[in-house]
Scaffold this motif. Structure first.
Motif, PDB file in Angstrom:
ATOM      1  N   LEU A 195      11.132 -64.620  36.604  1.00 12.90           N
ATOM      2  CA  LEU A 195      11.211 -65.019  38.009  1.00 12.90           C
ATOM      3  C   LEU A 195      11.745 -63.870  38.865  1.00 12.90           C
ATOM      4  N   TYR A 198       8.893 -60.729  38.523  1.00 17.81           N
ATOM      5  CA  TYR A 198       7.495 -60.828  38.918  1.00 17.81           C
ATOM      6  C   TYR A 198       7.225 -61.797  40.063  1.00 17.81           C
ATOM      7  N   TRP A 199       8.203 -62.594  40.468  1.00 22.11           N
ATOM      8  CA  TRP A 199       7.964 -63.587  41.525  1.00 22.11           C
ATOM      9  C   TRP A 199       7.581 -62.883  42.830  1.00 22.11           C
TER      10      TRP A 199
END
Length: 210
Positions: A195, A198-199
């Motif tokens: 999270l 790469y979010w």
């Protein structure tokens, strides 16, 4: 490489173990407990061989995890199907495993081995520390072999065995839930890391389209 062949040998061994669980006579099922223990312990053997022979690789790491996952998921589902554990346990394991392995695949696609993707001390402790890895491995081995032994003994002739079986079964219910808790806690850093990392980052395809 020898280590990879050891890992691959675990797959046909698992098939034999499952057939014994469902079709074996009481005597064969008792022998199957030993076979199951051997299949589980080969997970340690392939890692030791890979390190001693300098055969560690990204492919070997991923293959090792694939073998572990196959054993875990198949055995959890089998024991639930045999009415020895609640169906909730394999459902939790499947959901956690599917999510974490999908997220790990992002890092693997960039050339980073699964266990090398954690940078925080807490993440490395939960995922890769000796305590957590050993705790998870021990609870799984005790649970799987214990449940297989309980089933074999429940089908064996003997007047005293039925009296002890409920107590044995209760013990392995506890170790099963402990294994699930280890599994959940070791999966949390994977989710949190993904999270944070790469979010909100668009994929290459989306970036081009935009």
């Amino acid at each position: 490489m020898l280590a990879n062949w050891i890992t691959l040998s675990r797959f046909p061994l698992l098939l034999i173990i499952v057939l014994i669980l469902y079709q074996g006579s009481p005597g064969i099922q008792l022998a199957g407990v030993v076979l199951l223990l051997a299949g589980l312990m080969l997970d340690t053997v392939d890692g030791v061989v890979a390190r001693k022979k300098g055969q560690t690789s990204l492919f070997g790491s991923v293959l090792d995890i694939a073998a572990d996952r196959t054993y875990e998921l198949v055995l959890w589902v089998c024991f639930a199907d045999l009415r020895m554990i609640p169906v909730a346990l394999p459902l939790i394991i499947i959901a956690r495993t599917t999510l974490t392995d999908a997220l790990r695949s992002i890092g693997v696609g960039k050339g980073t081995a699964p266990f090398a993707q954690h940078r925080t001390p807490l993440g490395r402790f939960l995922v890769g520390s000796t305590l957590m890895r050993t705790g998870y491995a021990v609870t799984k081995v005790v649970t799987f072999c214990g449940l297989a032994l309980t089933q074999a003994l429940s089908r064996s002739p003997g007047t005293d065995l039925p009296l002890a079986l409920p107590s044995m079964w209760s013990v392995f219910q506890v170790t099963a839930w402990l294994a699930v808790l280890f599994c959940i806690f070791r999966g949390l850093p994977v989710i949190v890391h993904s999270l944070r990392e790469y979010w909100g980052i668009p994929s290459a395809g989306r970036a081009k389209a935009s």
